[in-house]
Each structure stands twice: as structure tokens, then as C-alpha cells.
Write an enzyme that holds these catalytic residues in place. Structure first.
Site, mmCIF file in Angstrom:
data_model
loop_
_atom_site.group_PDB
_atom_site.id
_atom_site.type_symbol
_atom_site.label_atom_id
_atom_site.label_comp_id
_atom_site.label_asym_id
_atom_site.label_seq_id
_atom_site.Cartn_x
_atom_site.Cartn_y
_atom_site.Cartn_z
ATOM 1 C CD GLN A 105 -2.381 -1.321 2.742
ATOM 2 O OE1 GLN A 105 -3.382 -0.705 3.067
ATOM 3 N NE2 GLN A 105 -1.747 -2.123 3.567
ATOM 4 C CG HIS A 149 -2.809 2.548 -1.747
ATOM 5 N ND1 HIS A 149 -2.833 2.624 -0.380
ATOM 6 C CD2 HIS A 149 -3.888 1.778 -2.085
ATOM 7 C CE1 HIS A 149 -3.876 1.936 0.083
ATOM 8 N NE2 HIS A 149 -4.513 1.405 -0.929
ATOM 9 C CB CYS A 189 0.343 11.692 -19.801
ATOM 10 S SG CYS A 189 -0.531 12.919 -20.798
ATOM 11 C CB THR A 201 -0.988 -3.076 6.726
ATOM 12 O OG1 THR A 201 -2.229 -2.456 6.401
ATOM 13 C CG2 THR A 201 -1.160 -4.572 6.734
ATOM 14 C CB SER A 202 -3.675 -0.123 10.773
ATOM 15 O OG SER A 202 -4.155 0.568 9.639
ATOM 16 C CG ASN A 244 1.470 -4.210 13.431
ATOM 17 O OD1 ASN A 244 1.725 -3.463 14.372
ATOM 18 N ND2 ASN A 244 0.802 -3.809 12.371
ATOM 19 N N PRO A 245 4.167 -4.616 15.741
ATOM 20 C CG PRO A 245 5.117 -2.492 16.082
ATOM 21 C CD PRO A 245 4.677 -3.442 15.012
ATOM 22 C CG ASP A 296 7.892 3.835 0.683
ATOM 23 O OD1 ASP A 296 8.085 2.849 -0.047
ATOM 24 O OD2 ASP A 296 7.606 3.732 1.891
HETATM 25 P P1 NAD Z 1 -1.306 2.567 8.902
HETATM 26 O O1 NAD Z 1 -0.604 3.851 9.156
HETATM 27 O O2 NAD Z 1 -2.800 2.561 8.986
HETATM 28 O O3 NAD Z 1 -0.776 1.438 9.916
HETATM 29 C C1 NAD Z 1 0.595 1.252 10.148
HETATM 30 C C2 NAD Z 1 0.761 -0.053 10.935
HETATM 31 O O4 NAD Z 1 2.150 -0.299 11.042
HETATM 32 C C3 NAD Z 1 0.197 0.008 12.366
HETATM 33 O O5 NAD Z 1 -0.577 -1.158 12.584
HETATM 34 C C4 NAD Z 1 1.454 -0.015 13.241
HETATM 35 O O6 NAD Z 1 1.253 -0.723 14.459
HETATM 36 C C5 NAD Z 1 2.432 -0.748 12.340
HETATM 37 N N1 NAD Z 1 3.835 -0.467 12.602
HETATM 38 C C6 NAD Z 1 4.408 0.673 13.069
HETATM 39 N N2 NAD Z 1 5.753 0.539 13.119
HETATM 40 C C7 NAD Z 1 6.029 -0.712 12.653
HETATM 41 C C8 NAD Z 1 7.228 -1.439 12.450
HETATM 42 N N3 NAD Z 1 8.433 -0.909 12.742
HETATM 43 N N4 NAD Z 1 7.154 -2.702 11.958
HETATM 44 C C9 NAD Z 1 5.944 -3.264 11.660
HETATM 45 N N5 NAD Z 1 4.771 -2.612 11.837
HETATM 46 C C10 NAD Z 1 4.817 -1.355 12.328
HETATM 47 O O7 NAD Z 1 -0.770 2.055 7.508
HETATM 48 P P2 NAD Z 1 -1.501 1.358 6.296
HETATM 49 O O8 NAD Z 1 -2.255 0.175 6.829
HETATM 50 O O9 NAD Z 1 -0.460 1.143 5.272
HETATM 51 O O10 NAD Z 1 -2.554 2.453 5.786
HETATM 52 C C11 NAD Z 1 -2.182 3.829 5.631
HETATM 53 C C12 NAD Z 1 -2.310 4.405 4.221
HETATM 54 O O11 NAD Z 1 -1.419 5.525 4.058
HETATM 55 C C13 NAD Z 1 -1.922 3.442 3.147
HETATM 56 O O12 NAD Z 1 -2.920 3.551 2.208
HETATM 57 C C14 NAD Z 1 -0.621 3.923 2.555
HETATM 58 O O13 NAD Z 1 -0.743 3.981 1.131
HETATM 59 C C15 NAD Z 1 -0.467 5.349 3.003
HETATM 60 N N6 NAD Z 1 0.899 5.643 3.523
HETATM 61 C C16 NAD Z 1 2.005 5.232 2.841
HETATM 62 C C17 NAD Z 1 3.278 5.500 3.360
HETATM 63 C C18 NAD Z 1 4.498 5.046 2.615
HETATM 64 O O14 NAD Z 1 4.464 4.928 1.396
HETATM 65 N N7 NAD Z 1 5.591 4.763 3.301
HETATM 66 C C19 NAD Z 1 3.417 6.160 4.573
HETATM 67 C C20 NAD Z 1 2.258 6.580 5.234
HETATM 68 C C21 NAD Z 1 0.991 6.302 4.701
HETATM 69 ZN ZN ZN Z 2 0.446 12.339 -22.893
#
Ligand code: NAD
Ligand code: ZN
Length: 269
Positions: free
Chosen positions: A103, A121, A129, A207-208, A232-233, A106
Site C-alpha cells: 500500500q 496505491h 499523463c 499494516t493496520s 506488527n508490534p 515510497d
Molecule cells: P497505517 O498507518 O494505517 O498502519 C501502520 C501499521 O504499522 C500500524 O498497525 C502499526 O502498528 C504498524 N507499525 C508501526 N511501526 C512498525 C514497524 N516498525 N514494523 C511493523 N509494523 C509497524 O498504515 P496502512 O495500513 O499502510 O494504511 C495507511 C495508508 O497511508 C496506506 O494507504 C498507505 O498507502 C499510506 N501511507 C504510505 C506510506 C508510505 O508509502 N511509506 C506512509 C504513510 C501512509
Molecule cells: Zn500524454
């Protein structure tokens, strides 16, 4: 590991899938967007969460717009892959992992060496474009460079139309980052669904489990007989779906898991 031999199951499979979210990049210094101080804590997603909305916001409130773009820049500027990303890439090199479904926007999985990455995502490391729909490869450095150029343009008070902020494709259309904004359809959903439905093990990392449709994939995998392992922690919405929850940071848990998989392979041969 709760009596289930996760490393053994991975070692004997070539159909492992990793589903990742913002948490796997947290140790790379990219904060989750919703946490205190995160992008959505400081700026209203209802205002800047869509691409046209973001452009309207930048043009109508250039000084707040500059702050938003600088915030975005600081999130991505110094991030590098961490041991969690590297461990997932290693599982692919070892022939166990079929793909990463992420998701994240980055590009860190690819920078760690992962080859097959389904970015549900989209990504800031690619442009598209809005006229002819051509996909234009880019890097995170290109994205950062564009953010800088936008800041300079907004600071010059010369911006009154999106065309002043965006690049043009050779077809004449305006070019945008290929991420999935609020309200837009996710990418690669069919492919991700096929992978989830046919994997042996799904590693659900950082992921949450509140953002759909990605959050539905672990249940699909489990219903089709896969072992679902959460890394996940903290407990999440998906903990009830997981067969095993490995509580810890992805950067600690995943390298240990890969080491155990390697040890299995060495014992077998
Ligand atoms: P979320 O922010 O909803 O959840 C993050 C989860 O990661 C939590 O459950 C948390 O407990 C866990 N977590 C925190 N530190 C951790 C670690 N060191 N190791 C393992 N788990 C850890 O994230 P989501 O479920 O991806 O949803 C958020 C949305 O925001 C997504 O759609 C995503 O596309 C976007 N997003 C992307 C980025 C990125 O590209 N890096 C950053 C922020 C948000
Ligand atoms: Zn074009």
C-alpha cells in the site's frame, strides 16, 4: 511461534506473498500519515487528499501550499530501505516469495531489491499523463525535484493555473504523480487478488488493516488455505484473521525469519 513452524512453511514454499503497509517504512523514517505530526494531522485530507483538490489548495493558498510541499518532501527525502524491506527482497531472491503487494507509495521495496511489487496505491516514483495516460518512469529524486520546482513557482506568485505547476507530456497533456489519491481506484487489484488467493503463506507486515480493498486480502488468503502471519508490534484489525502474530518491528522480525528460513534450507540440503 505459537506452535506453528512459520520458517518451515516458508522454506518449503515458492508461493509466499508479503502484504505491506506504512509500518514497514516507519523504520526508514517515513511516519505514518495519520499519527500526530503526520501529513493528515496537519492538513485536511478533505482539502488536499485528491489531486485536483491539492492543486486548488496550492494555487489558492500558496504559503500554506509551500508548507505542505515541504512537509511531503521532508517525509520522503532521506528515506532508505531498512532491514525489513531487505529481508522481503531476500525471500524473493531465495525463490520463496512470489510478490510484494504494498500500500506504500515510497518505492522502498524496489530500492531494496524486490522485483515483483504490486503497488496498490501507486507510487511517487512514477508519473502519468492525464491526457494520453502514458506512464512515465521516474525516481523519488525526480519527485523531490518537482516538489522543489513547485515551491519556487508558488513563491514567485506566478501560479494561477495547474498548467503553471505541472510538467507537460510530449502529447501536450499535464503530467501527475501516479499515486492513488482519495476516491481513486486502486491499482493492480486483479493481480493482487489472484496472488492472495493462490499463496501458501501471506506475511502481513506493518499494516493496520483499515484501508480497503488491501485489508480484505489476508482473509481471502486464509479462506483459500494460506497461513497468514502478521508482523506488527501492535494488535490490529487483522490480528483476528492471522494464524500467527509475530509481535515486533518488521526490521527485527523479518531478518530473523529469513535467517530461520535459510537455516531450514541448509538442514534439508
Ligand atoms: P497505517 O498507518 O494505517 O498502519 C501502520 C501499521 O504499522 C500500524 O498497525 C502499526 O502498528 C504498524 N507499525 C508501526 N511501526 C512498525 C514497524 N516498525 N514494523 C511493523 N509494523 C509497524 O498504515 P496502512 O495500513 O499502510 O494504511 C495507511 C495508508 O497511508 C496506506 O494507504 C498507505 O498507502 C499510506 N501511507 C504510505 C506510506 C508510505 O508509502 N511509506 C506512509 C504513510 C501512509
Ligand atoms: Zn500524454
Amino acid at each position: 511461534m505459537n506452535g506453528i513452524d512459520v520458517a518451515g512453511r516458508i522454506a518449503s514454499s515458492d508461493r509466499v506473498v508479503a502484504l505491506t503497509g506504512a509500518g514497514i517504512s516507519a523504520e526508514s523514517g517515513i511516519p505514518t500519515f495519520r499519527d500526530p505530526g503526520g501529513i493528515w494531522d496537519r492538513f485536511d485530507p478533505a482539502e488536499v487528499g485528491t489531486f485536483p483538490g491539492m492543486l486548488r489548495f496550492l494555487i489558492s493558498k500558496p504559503w500554506e501550499g509551500i508548507e505542505f510541499l515541504r512537509g511531503l518532501r521532508s517525509v520522503f527525502a532521506s528515506a532508505c530501505p531498512n532491514p525489513g524491506h531487505e529481508a522481503i527482497a531476500e525471500l524473493e531472491r531465495l525463490g520463496h516469495l512470489r510478490c510484494v503487494i504494498t500500500q506504500n507509495v515510497d518505492g522502498l521495496h524496489q530500492r531494496a531489491g524486490s522485483v515483483r511489487v504490486l503497488e496498490m496505491h501507486g507510487t511517487f516514483a512514477r508519473s502519468r499523463c492525464m491526457g494520453c495516460a502514458a506512464v512515465l518512469p521516474a525516481t523519488i529524486e525526480d519527485f523531490l525535484c518537482e516538489l522543489d520546482q513547485m515551491v519556487v513557482k508558488l513563491g514567485s506568485y506566478m501560479v494561477s493555473h495547474p498548467a503553471h505547476l505541472l510538467r507537460r507530456c510530449p502529447c501536450g497533456g499535464l503530467v501527475r504523480w501516479d499515486f492513488v489519491a482519495f476516491g481513486e481506484a486502486v491499482q493492480c487489484l486483479d493481480e493482487a487478488t489472484v496472488e492472495a488467493a493462490s499463496c501458501d503463506v501471506m506475511l502481513v507486515c506493518g499494516t493496520s488493516g483499515v484501508v480497503y480493498p488491501a485489508a480484505a486480502l489476508p482473509e481471502l488468503a486464509r479462506d483459500r488455505g494460506a497461513l497468514v502471519v502478521e508482523v506488527n508490534p501492535d494488535a490490529t484489525e487483522l490480528s483476528g484473521v492471522a494464524d500467527v502474530s509475530l509481535r515486533g518491528r518488521a526490521g527485527d522480525v523479518l531478518p530473523e525469519l529469513v535467517a530461520a528460513v535459510r537455516a531450514r534450507a541448509a538442514n534439508v540440503s
